[in-house]
Scaffold this motif. Structure first.
Motif, PDB file in Angstrom:
ATOM      1  N   ALA A 194       0.816  -1.221   0.000  1.00 29.73           N
ATOM      2  CA  ALA A 194       0.000   0.000   0.000  1.00 29.73           C
ATOM      3  C   ALA A 194       0.847   1.267   0.000  1.00 29.73           C
ATOM      4  CB  ALA A 194      -0.922  -0.002   1.214  1.00 29.73           C
ATOM      5  N   ARG A 195       2.044   1.211   0.541  1.00 31.51           N
ATOM      6  CA  ARG A 195       2.874   2.401   0.698  1.00 31.51           C
ATOM      7  C   ARG A 195       3.103   3.167  -0.611  1.00 31.51           C
ATOM      8  NH1 ARG A 195       6.491   0.278   3.751  1.00 31.51           N
ATOM      9  NH2 ARG A 195       5.462   0.911   5.646  1.00 31.51           N
ATOM     10  N   PRO A 196       3.465   2.524  -1.730  1.00 33.06           N
ATOM     11  CA  PRO A 196       3.664   3.308  -2.960  1.00 33.06           C
ATOM     12  C   PRO A 196       2.378   3.986  -3.450  1.00 33.06           C
ATOM     13  CG  PRO A 196       4.515   1.074  -3.221  1.00 33.06           C
ATOM     14  CD  PRO A 196       3.847   1.131  -1.911  1.00 33.06           C
ATOM     15  N   TYR A 197       1.239   3.328  -3.262  1.00 33.50           N
ATOM     16  CA  TYR A 197      -0.030   3.935  -3.657  1.00 33.50           C
ATOM     17  C   TYR A 197      -0.332   5.146  -2.775  1.00 33.50           C
ATOM     18  CZ  TYR A 197      -0.961  -0.131  -6.580  1.00 33.50           C
ATOM     19  OH  TYR A 197      -0.892  -1.102  -7.544  1.00 33.50           O
ATOM     20  N   ALA A 198      -0.073   5.036  -1.480  1.00 38.23           N
ATOM     21  CA  ALA A 198      -0.319   6.153  -0.573  1.00 38.23           C
ATOM     22  C   ALA A 198       0.583   7.336  -0.917  1.00 38.23           C
ATOM     23  CB  ALA A 198      -0.100   5.712   0.872  1.00 38.23           C
ATOM     24  N   ARG A 199       1.847   7.047  -1.208  1.00 38.79           N
ATOM     25  CA  ARG A 199       2.769   8.130  -1.566  1.00 38.79           C
ATOM     26  C   ARG A 199       2.353   8.798  -2.875  1.00 38.79           C
ATOM     27  NH1 ARG A 199       7.025   8.540   1.697  1.00 38.79           N
ATOM     28  NH2 ARG A 199       7.802   6.722   2.787  1.00 38.79           N
ATOM     29  N   ALA A 200       1.954   7.988  -3.849  1.00 37.14           N
ATOM     30  CA  ALA A 200       1.510   8.544  -5.127  1.00 37.14           C
ATOM     31  C   ALA A 200       0.264   9.404  -4.938  1.00 37.14           C
ATOM     32  CB  ALA A 200       1.237   7.424  -6.126  1.00 37.14           C
ATOM     33  N   ALA A 201      -0.698   8.909  -4.174  1.00 36.70           N
ATOM     34  CA  ALA A 201      -1.918   9.668  -3.913  1.00 36.70           C
ATOM     35  C   ALA A 201      -1.585  10.973  -3.199  1.00 36.70           C
ATOM     36  CB  ALA A 201      -2.887   8.837  -3.076  1.00 36.70           C
ATOM     37  N   PHE A 202      -0.695  10.906  -2.233  1.00 39.41           N
ATOM     38  CA  PHE A 202      -0.311  12.094  -1.488  1.00 39.41           C
ATOM     39  C   PHE A 202       0.343  13.124  -2.397  1.00 39.41           C
ATOM     40  CE2 PHE A 202       2.890  14.488   0.889  1.00 39.41           C
ATOM     41  CZ  PHE A 202       2.062  15.157   1.781  1.00 39.41           C
ATOM     42  N   GLU A 203       1.255  12.689  -3.247  1.00 39.02           N
ATOM     43  CA  GLU A 203       1.960  13.616  -4.147  1.00 39.02           C
ATOM     44  C   GLU A 203       0.988  14.287  -5.118  1.00 39.02           C
ATOM     45  OE1 GLU A 203       4.988  14.723  -3.805  1.00 39.02           O
ATOM     46  OE2 GLU A 203       5.334  13.364  -2.133  1.00 39.02           O
ATOM     47  N   VAL A 204       0.070  13.520  -5.675  1.00 38.22           N
ATOM     48  CA  VAL A 204      -0.914  14.084  -6.602  1.00 38.22           C
ATOM     49  C   VAL A 204      -1.815  15.078  -5.868  1.00 38.22           C
ATOM     50  CG1 VAL A 204      -2.935  13.542  -8.033  1.00 38.22           C
ATOM     51  CG2 VAL A 204      -0.880  12.136  -8.199  1.00 38.22           C
ATOM     52  N   ALA A 205      -2.282  14.696  -4.684  1.00 42.05           N
ATOM     53  CA  ALA A 205      -3.170  15.568  -3.912  1.00 42.05           C
ATOM     54  C   ALA A 205      -2.451  16.842  -3.464  1.00 42.05           C
ATOM     55  CB  ALA A 205      -3.715  14.820  -2.700  1.00 42.05           C
ATOM     56  N   LEU A 247     -15.538  -6.453 -13.732  1.00 44.50           N
ATOM     57  CA  LEU A 247     -14.601  -5.609 -14.471  1.00 44.50           C
ATOM     58  C   LEU A 247     -14.012  -4.528 -13.561  1.00 44.50           C
ATOM     59  CD1 LEU A 247     -16.712  -5.060 -17.703  1.00 44.50           C
ATOM     60  CD2 LEU A 247     -14.795  -6.631 -17.382  1.00 44.50           C
ATOM     61  N   PRO A 248     -12.756  -4.123 -13.837  1.00 43.36           N
ATOM     62  CA  PRO A 248     -12.165  -3.041 -13.045  1.00 43.36           C
ATOM     63  C   PRO A 248     -13.022  -1.772 -13.047  1.00 43.36           C
ATOM     64  CG  PRO A 248     -10.458  -4.125 -14.314  1.00 43.36           C
ATOM     65  CD  PRO A 248     -11.779  -4.706 -14.765  1.00 43.36           C
ATOM     66  N   PHE A 304      -6.777   7.315 -10.201  1.00 49.04           N
ATOM     67  CA  PHE A 304      -6.028   6.586  -9.174  1.00 49.04           C
ATOM     68  C   PHE A 304      -6.729   5.264  -8.860  1.00 49.04           C
ATOM     69  CE2 PHE A 304      -5.490   5.743  -4.575  1.00 49.04           C
ATOM     70  CZ  PHE A 304      -4.120   5.536  -4.537  1.00 49.04           C
ATOM     71  N   LEU A 305      -8.040   5.318  -8.649  1.00 48.61           N
ATOM     72  CA  LEU A 305      -8.800   4.090  -8.378  1.00 48.61           C
ATOM     73  C   LEU A 305      -8.759   3.134  -9.567  1.00 48.61           C
ATOM     74  CD1 LEU A 305     -12.015   5.281  -6.496  1.00 48.61           C
ATOM     75  CD2 LEU A 305     -10.000   4.152  -5.557  1.00 48.61           C
ATOM     76  N   THR A 306      -8.802   3.682 -10.777  1.00 47.80           N
ATOM     77  CA  THR A 306      -8.737   2.841 -11.974  1.00 47.80           C
ATOM     78  C   THR A 306      -7.425   2.072 -12.019  1.00 47.80           C
ATOM     79  OG1 THR A 306     -10.176   4.344 -13.189  1.00 47.80           O
ATOM     80  CG2 THR A 306      -8.801   2.860 -14.502  1.00 47.80           C
ATOM     81  N   GLU A 307      -6.340   2.759 -11.714  1.00 46.07           N
ATOM     82  CA  GLU A 307      -5.028   2.090 -11.699  1.00 46.07           C
ATOM     83  C   GLU A 307      -4.998   0.981 -10.652  1.00 46.07           C
ATOM     84  OE1 GLU A 307      -1.325   0.949 -12.722  1.00 46.07           O
ATOM     85  OE2 GLU A 307      -2.531   2.409 -13.801  1.00 46.07           O
ATOM     86  N   MET A 308      -5.522   1.270  -9.472  1.00 50.09           N
ATOM     87  CA  MET A 308      -5.545   0.248  -8.419  1.00 50.09           C
ATOM     88  C   MET A 308      -6.444  -0.924  -8.817  1.00 50.09           C
ATOM     89  SD  MET A 308      -5.438   2.213  -4.764  1.00 50.09           S
ATOM     90  CE  MET A 308      -5.099   0.696  -3.883  1.00 50.09           C
ATOM     91  N   ALA A 309      -7.564  -0.630  -9.440  1.00 51.87           N
ATOM     92  CA  ALA A 309      -8.495  -1.691  -9.858  1.00 51.87           C
ATOM     93  C   ALA A 309      -7.876  -2.572 -10.931  1.00 51.87           C
ATOM     94  CB  ALA A 309      -9.804  -1.082 -10.351  1.00 51.87           C
ATOM     95  N   GLU A 310      -7.161  -1.971 -11.868  1.00 49.14           N
ATOM     96  CA  GLU A 310      -6.533  -2.759 -12.929  1.00 49.14           C
ATOM     97  C   GLU A 310      -5.456  -3.682 -12.378  1.00 49.14           C
ATOM     98  OE1 GLU A 310      -5.309   0.205 -15.747  1.00 49.14           O
ATOM     99  OE2 GLU A 310      -7.344   0.403 -16.574  1.00 49.14           O
ATOM    100  N   GLN A 311      -4.834  -3.272 -11.282  1.00 42.69           N
ATOM    101  CA  GLN A 311      -3.811  -4.106 -10.642  1.00 42.69           C
ATOM    102  C   GLN A 311      -4.412  -5.033  -9.586  1.00 42.69           C
ATOM    103  OE1 GLN A 311      -0.683  -4.048 -11.790  1.00 42.69           O
ATOM    104  NE2 GLN A 311      -1.389  -2.530 -13.261  1.00 42.69           N
ATOM    105  N   ARG A 312      -5.757  -4.995  -9.444  1.00 40.12           N
ATOM    106  CA  ARG A 312      -6.485  -5.780  -8.439  1.00 40.12           C
ATOM    107  C   ARG A 312      -5.959  -5.501  -7.035  1.00 40.12           C
ATOM    108  NH1 ARG A 312     -11.253  -7.572 -10.516  1.00 40.12           N
ATOM    109  NH2 ARG A 312     -10.922  -8.333 -12.615  1.00 40.12           N
ATOM    110  N   ARG A 313      -5.796  -4.198  -6.734  1.00 39.95           N
ATOM    111  CA  ARG A 313      -5.249  -3.777  -5.445  1.00 39.95           C
ATOM    112  C   ARG A 313      -6.237  -2.941  -4.624  1.00 39.95           C
ATOM    113  NH1 ARG A 313      -0.546  -6.682  -4.755  1.00 39.95           N
ATOM    114  NH2 ARG A 313       0.830  -6.363  -6.513  1.00 39.95           N
ATOM    115  N   LEU A 314      -7.509  -2.902  -4.997  1.00 41.28           N
ATOM    116  CA  LEU A 314      -8.471  -2.088  -4.249  1.00 41.28           C
ATOM    117  C   LEU A 314      -8.646  -2.574  -2.811  1.00 41.28           C
ATOM    118  CD1 LEU A 314     -11.178  -1.382  -6.970  1.00 41.28           C
ATOM    119  CD2 LEU A 314      -9.553   0.235  -5.979  1.00 41.28           C
TER     120      LEU A 314
END
Length: 176
Positions: free
Chosen positions: A8-19, A54-55, A76-86
């Motif tokens: 989860a850490r890379p997703y959290a960092r990416a979300a934080f940077e974008v936000a 479907l994602p 962001f959610l689309t990327e997580m869904a495509e990687q099956r990481r929701l």
């Protein structure tokens, strides 16, 4: 658990940077909290690995009202869904909140006391902790009658045990 936080850490960092770049930390925080609550629901958690879902359907399920699929949070959610990481969204939201607090010089302090703190006591404690840690303090309080008296203060990196139970344990250790 440790593996999910690591994932989860890379997703959290990416979300934080974008936000942060968009100046929308608060909006992202709310959206992540909503999506994490959806992901944590037992009825939804099983859908993440179902190949029949479907994602895009998963994204629509996790997307807060008023947020478009093509908005940054939707992407962001689309990327997580495509990687099956929701399923990692609860950890992502928690890590995001930690990064947000750090960027805003805030510290979440969990206070467990023998009796409920009144407003004056809470403000006095916040002021003392602010002087000690040089940060804005957000208190999360709870009551544990087994402490007998006093409080335990947990900053995440430091625990201050000012409870009667803790002092009795120290005394017992010193005597034995």
């Amino acid at each position: 658990m440790a593996q999910s936080v690591t994932l989860a850490r890379p997703y959290a960092r990416a979300a934080f940077e974008v936000a942060r770049a968009a100046g929308s930390l608060g909006a992202w925080s709310q959206s992540l909290a909503f999506a994490a609550a959806v992901a944590g629901d037992a009825r939804v958690s099983g859908l993440g690995n179902d190949p029949r879902v479907l994602p895009s359907q998963l994204v629509a399920l996790h997307l807060p009202a008023g947020v478009a699929v093509d908005a940054p949070f939707g992407q962001f959610l689309t990327e997580m869904a495509e990687q099956r990481r929701l399923g990692l969204l609860p950890e992502v939201a928690e890590l995001f909140e930690t990064l947000k607090r750090e960027s805003e010089s805030q510290l979440l302090v969990k206070v467990t006391s023998a009796m409920a703190l009144d407003a004056a006591q809470a403000e006095q404690l916040k002021a003392s902790l602010k002087r000690r840690f040089h940060r804005e303090i957000e208190l999360e309080t709870s009551v544990d009658a087994t402490l007998l008296a006093g409080a335990i203060i947990d900053t995440g990196t430091e625990v201050i045990d000012g409870s009667a139970r803790g002092r009795l344990a120290q005394l017992a250790g010193a005597l034995s």
